[in-house]
Design a protein around this motif. Structure first.
Motif, mmCIF file in Angstrom:
data_model
loop_
_atom_site.group_PDB
_atom_site.id
_atom_site.type_symbol
_atom_site.label_atom_id
_atom_site.label_comp_id
_atom_site.label_asym_id
_atom_site.label_seq_id
_atom_site.Cartn_x
_atom_site.Cartn_y
_atom_site.Cartn_z
ATOM 1 N N ASN A 95 0.849 -1.191 0.000
ATOM 2 C CA ASN A 95 0.000 0.000 0.000
ATOM 3 C C ASN A 95 0.887 1.245 0.000
ATOM 4 O O ASN A 95 1.735 1.406 0.893
ATOM 5 C CB ASN A 95 -0.907 -0.008 1.231
ATOM 6 N N PRO A 159 -7.756 7.537 5.647
ATOM 7 C CA PRO A 159 -8.702 6.929 4.691
ATOM 8 C C PRO A 159 -8.405 5.460 4.412
ATOM 9 O O PRO A 159 -9.333 4.675 4.162
ATOM 10 C CB PRO A 159 -8.535 7.779 3.431
ATOM 11 N N VAL A 160 -7.148 5.058 4.453
ATOM 12 C CA VAL A 160 -6.795 3.648 4.230
ATOM 13 C C VAL A 160 -7.332 2.793 5.371
ATOM 14 O O VAL A 160 -7.843 1.680 5.140
ATOM 15 C CB VAL A 160 -5.269 3.508 4.100
ATOM 16 N N GLN A 162 -9.951 3.436 7.177
ATOM 17 C CA GLN A 162 -11.415 3.367 7.031
ATOM 18 C C GLN A 162 -11.846 2.374 5.958
ATOM 19 O O GLN A 162 -12.923 1.781 6.058
ATOM 20 C CB GLN A 162 -11.958 4.758 6.711
ATOM 21 N N GLN A 163 -11.029 2.166 4.949
ATOM 22 C CA GLN A 163 -11.374 1.228 3.881
ATOM 23 C C GLN A 163 -10.972 -0.212 4.191
ATOM 24 O O GLN A 163 -11.364 -1.129 3.477
ATOM 25 C CB GLN A 163 -10.693 1.669 2.572
ATOM 26 N N ASP A 165 -10.813 -3.881 5.929
ATOM 27 C CA ASP A 165 -11.746 -4.797 6.565
ATOM 28 C C ASP A 165 -11.376 -4.963 8.028
ATOM 29 O O ASP A 165 -10.205 -4.869 8.410
ATOM 30 C CB ASP A 165 -11.715 -6.151 5.842
ATOM 31 N N ARG A 171 -4.918 -3.626 10.043
ATOM 32 C CA ARG A 171 -5.776 -2.539 10.528
ATOM 33 C C ARG A 171 -5.289 -2.007 11.878
ATOM 34 O O ARG A 171 -5.080 -0.800 12.044
ATOM 35 C CB ARG A 171 -7.226 -3.020 10.633
#
Length: 205
Positions: A95, A159-160, A162-163, A165, A171
């Motif tokens: 990412n 934003p990453v 929040q997207q 799973d 996360r």
């Protein structure tokens, strides 16, 4: 004749109000007190007293920035890669936003380590690496640059998160990374204010 002379001297002193014992204990008859040598104090105590408390605050802030940036980078690099639902392996460097956050944390860690080493060297040997004037200018500029990079990396990673799973193994490390990165930004912002204060003090005085 000697005895008569001594009696006459004692009688004169008694008439004037001064006793023989007070004459012996007078300041004029006592030897002068020894003057303390300017080299009686140790070099370490002189260095500690010559350093104002602003250097202790700066040393503490540099240590905190070093710690928070290290935790931010470690939280992204420590988790083992896992497979996603599509069978692909999820790593932080897949990412771009997470890679940017990791890179900025490493840079902030290296910068904080250098500043901490500079402060410790100044306590032991003043000005061994960089002169104080050059150090104040560089610290004022680089503190703001490092703070800007940290706050930008924290903003792009939100934003990453929040997207992601909820079952994604990256996360929680990403949340820890953004929290530590923002905390390091706050510490460096305070360090920038302190650097600006020292620079203004140097220019005015």
């Amino acid at each position: 004749m000697k005895e008569e002379g001594n009696v006459t001297v004692i009688a004169q002193r008694m008439i004037s109000g001064a006793s023989p014992s007070s004459t012996l204990n007078s300041p004029a008859s006592q030897p002068p007190l020894p003057t303390p040598s300017p080299y009686s104090f140790s070099v370490a105590s002189t260095r500690l007293r010559s350093r104002p408390t602003i250097y202790a605050y700066d040393l503490t802030l540099r240590s905190m920035a070093l710690l928070f940036s290290f935790i931010s980078a470690l939280s992204l690099a420590a988790p083992s890669p896992t497979r996603t639902k599509r069978g692909a392996i999820s790593r932080f460097y897949d990412n771009p936003q997470l890679t940017y956050c990791f890179t900025v944390s490493i840079l902030a860690f290296i910068y904080s380590a250098f500043q901490l080493f500079k402060r410790v060297s100044d306590i032991a040997y003043r000005g061994v690496l960089i002169s104080d004037m050059t150090s104040d200018y560089l610290s004022f500029i680089l503190d703001q640059l490092a703070g800007y990079l940290l706050v930008s990396s924290s903003s792009v990673i939100i934003p990453v998160i929040q997207q992601m799973d909820s079952h994604n193994s990256l996360r929680k490390p990403a949340i820890v990374a953004v929290c530590m990165s923002f905390t390091a930004f706050v510490v460096l912002a305070v360090s920038a204010l302190l650097s600006g204060y020292k620079l203004c003090k140097r220019i005015i005085w």
